[in-house]
Design a protein around this motif. Structure first.
Motif, PDB file in Angstrom:
ATOM      1  N   PHE A  63       9.259 -12.725   6.962  1.00  0.00           N
ATOM      2  CA  PHE A  63       8.763 -13.984   6.394  1.00  0.00           C
ATOM      3  C   PHE A  63       7.485 -13.883   6.285  1.00  0.00           C
ATOM      4  CE2 PHE A  63       5.963 -17.430   8.020  1.00  0.00           C
ATOM      5  CZ  PHE A  63       6.094 -18.360   7.092  1.00  0.00           C
ATOM      6  N   CYS A  64       6.567 -12.949   7.101  1.00  0.00           N
ATOM      7  CA  CYS A  64       5.079 -12.803   6.614  1.00  0.00           C
ATOM      8  C   CYS A  64       5.179 -12.038   5.415  1.00  0.00           C
ATOM      9  CB  CYS A  64       4.558 -12.322   7.908  1.00  0.00           C
ATOM     10  SG  CYS A  64       4.327 -13.271   9.255  1.00  0.00           S
ATOM     11  N   TYR A  65       5.755 -10.917   5.605  1.00  0.00           N
ATOM     12  CA  TYR A  65       5.885  -9.911   4.321  1.00  0.00           C
ATOM     13  C   TYR A  65       5.900 -10.547   2.941  1.00  0.00           C
ATOM     14  CZ  TYR A  65       6.559  -5.523   1.925  1.00  0.00           C
ATOM     15  OH  TYR A  65       6.666  -4.319   1.280  1.00  0.00           O
ATOM     16  N   SER A  66       7.114 -11.472   2.861  1.00  0.00           N
ATOM     17  CA  SER A  66       7.294 -12.244   1.578  1.00  0.00           C
ATOM     18  C   SER A  66       6.185 -13.226   1.291  1.00  0.00           C
ATOM     19  CB  SER A  66       8.503 -12.931   1.584  1.00  0.00           C
ATOM     20  OG  SER A  66       9.590 -12.014   1.765  1.00  0.00           O
ATOM     21  N   PHE A  93      -2.488  -6.891   4.205  1.00  0.00           N
ATOM     22  CA  PHE A  93      -1.351  -7.660   4.836  1.00  0.00           C
ATOM     23  C   PHE A  93      -0.004  -6.867   4.671  1.00  0.00           C
ATOM     24  CE2 PHE A  93      -4.602 -10.940   5.451  1.00  0.00           C
ATOM     25  CZ  PHE A  93      -4.456 -11.118   6.825  1.00  0.00           C
ATOM     26  N   VAL A  94       0.224  -6.626   3.456  1.00  0.00           N
ATOM     27  CA  VAL A  94       1.344  -5.918   3.026  1.00  0.00           C
ATOM     28  C   VAL A  94       1.624  -4.763   3.736  1.00  0.00           C
ATOM     29  CG1 VAL A  94       2.392  -4.489   1.178  1.00  0.00           C
ATOM     30  CG2 VAL A  94       1.583  -6.884   0.976  1.00  0.00           C
ATOM     31  N   ASN A  95       0.220  -3.759   3.918  1.00  0.00           N
ATOM     32  CA  ASN A  95       0.324  -2.708   4.766  1.00  0.00           C
ATOM     33  C   ASN A  95       0.514  -2.973   6.301  1.00  0.00           C
ATOM     34  OD1 ASN A  95      -1.236  -0.525   6.463  1.00  0.00           O
ATOM     35  ND2 ASN A  95      -0.691   0.512   4.651  1.00  0.00           N
ATOM     36  N   LEU A  96      -0.029  -3.722   6.791  1.00  0.00           N
ATOM     37  CA  LEU A  96       0.263  -4.348   8.193  1.00  0.00           C
ATOM     38  C   LEU A  96       1.679  -4.679   8.566  1.00  0.00           C
ATOM     39  CD1 LEU A  96      -2.080  -6.852  10.131  1.00  0.00           C
ATOM     40  CD2 LEU A  96      -0.067  -6.599  10.659  1.00  0.00           C
ATOM     41  N   PHE A  97       2.108  -5.382   7.688  1.00  0.00           N
ATOM     42  CA  PHE A  97       3.666  -5.966   7.986  1.00  0.00           C
ATOM     43  C   PHE A  97       4.643  -4.786   7.764  1.00  0.00           C
ATOM     44  CE2 PHE A  97       1.614 -10.055   6.933  1.00  0.00           C
ATOM     45  CZ  PHE A  97       1.461 -10.643   8.198  1.00  0.00           C
ATOM     46  N   LEU A  98       4.354  -3.997   6.802  1.00  0.00           N
ATOM     47  CA  LEU A  98       4.985  -2.925   6.365  1.00  0.00           C
ATOM     48  C   LEU A  98       5.117  -1.986   7.742  1.00  0.00           C
ATOM     49  CD1 LEU A  98       7.049  -1.819   4.133  1.00  0.00           C
ATOM     50  CD2 LEU A  98       5.142  -0.693   3.339  1.00  0.00           C
ATOM     51  N   THR A  99       3.858  -1.391   8.128  1.00  0.00           N
ATOM     52  CA  THR A  99       3.856  -0.555   8.980  1.00  0.00           C
ATOM     53  C   THR A  99       4.362  -1.040  10.321  1.00  0.00           C
ATOM     54  OG1 THR A  99       1.791   0.397   8.234  1.00  0.00           O
ATOM     55  CG2 THR A  99       2.330   0.871  10.515  1.00  0.00           C
TER      56      THR A  99
END
Length: 312
Positions: free
Chosen positions: A71-74, A103-109
């Motif tokens: 949800f956050c990533y999208s 934020f993309v990097n945070l949620f992806l990691t």
């Protein structure tokens, strides 16, 4: 130096997926519906898990956080892309761009480490069923999830600190629909060698460590399953891992292809298509895989819907 300081970039232009206005409109409508499905579906899964006592187990605890990350990533880049399309613009501020990538990097990691934790959970469930509850305690589950978020934050802040040291004073057009760090390196008029090495080392370490945890967990599961003489027992053991294994394969396959392709000779259009898969389609596929193919989740959904209908 004075002229260079006067021309420092204050915003970037996101070129998006295509230059065709008609196709861009069609894709925006499609992405809007995908986003609605992702948001509604993942929030629904979280609600069901929280409201159903039978789903208060480590497996579904991890699943609720996977739904939250999807949800956050999208939500990091898709609303911005849709708003830009509606307003007829393609710009994003300098700080907005850096924060979007962070934020993309945070949620992806965090998702990488969470998938590794889920693989370890499945390993204990199959290989040590008698000791599973004693090993995978609620406190230990919280530690694993917290570690995933903390490692995601640490990785993201390290990259953000590196990006803030770079100067952008030339072209500001990003040939993508979100701010991706390899493309920012290309636009910087600073020496990016240190930042690029840092990106490769941290991304490589995250991918290799989590991938090794996943592989070793499933090798242990495979060895255990091969020792089971009953076909029914083997099927039951494998069925507990099928959903997670499918998600892991799709996730690592697309992410690795994207970042290997970024530094190679992949055509830009192919990179964008792969990016669309793991940023927009994968959250929806996760939703389908974990809800529609999960008997316990489907039963919980039916019970909740019945309660809502009959309570009115």
């Amino acid at each position: 130096m004075a002229d260079r300081n006067l021309s420092v970039t204050t915003e970037f232009i996101l070129l998006g997926l295509t230059d065709d206005p008609a196709l861009n409109t069609v894709l925006s409508v499609l992405f809007f519906f995908l986003y609605v499905i992702t948001v509604a579906g993942n929030l629904w899964i979280i609600l069901i898990i929280l409201a159903t006592a039978q789903l208060h187990s480590p497996k579904y605890f991890f699943l609720s956080h996977l739904a939250f990350l999807d949800f956050c990533y999208s939500s990091v880049f898709l609303p911005k892309m849709l708003i830009n399309h509606l307003l007829g613009q393609k710009t994003i501020s300098y700080h907005g761009c850096l924060l979007q990538y962070s934020f993309v990097n945070l949620f992806l990691t965090a998702e990488c480490f969470l998938l590794a934790a889920m693989a370890y959970d499945r390993y204990l469930a199959v290989c040590s069923p008698l000791h599973y509850r004693g090993l995978m305690t609620p406190t230990f589950c919280i530690y694993l999830v917290s570690a995933s978020y903390l490692l995601g934050c640490a990785n993201s802040l390290t990259h953000l600190r590196s990006l803030l040291k770079l100067t952008f004073c030339g072209p500001n057009a990003i040939d993508h629909y979100f701010c991706d760090i390899p493309l920012l390196f290309q636009l910087s008029c600073s020496d990016t060698r240190h930042s690029e090495i840092l990106f490769i080392v941290l991304s490589g370490a995250t991918s290799v460590i989590t991938f090794l945890i996943v592989i070793s967990s499933y090798l242990g599961i495979l060895i255990t399953v091969l020792k089971i003489h009953s076909a029914r027992g083997s099927y039951k053991a494998l069925s507990t891992c099928a959903s997670h294994l499918t998600v892991v394969t799709l996730f690592y396959g697309t992410v690795i292809s994207t970042y290997m392709g970024t530094s190679s000779s992949f055509p830009r259009d192919l990179e964008k298509i792969i990016s669309v898969f793991y940023t927009l389609l994968l959250p929806v596929l996760n939703l389908v895989i974990y809800s529609m193919r999960n008997r316990e989740a489907k039963e919980a959904m039916r019970r909740m819907i019945k309660r809502k209908v009959f309570s009115q």
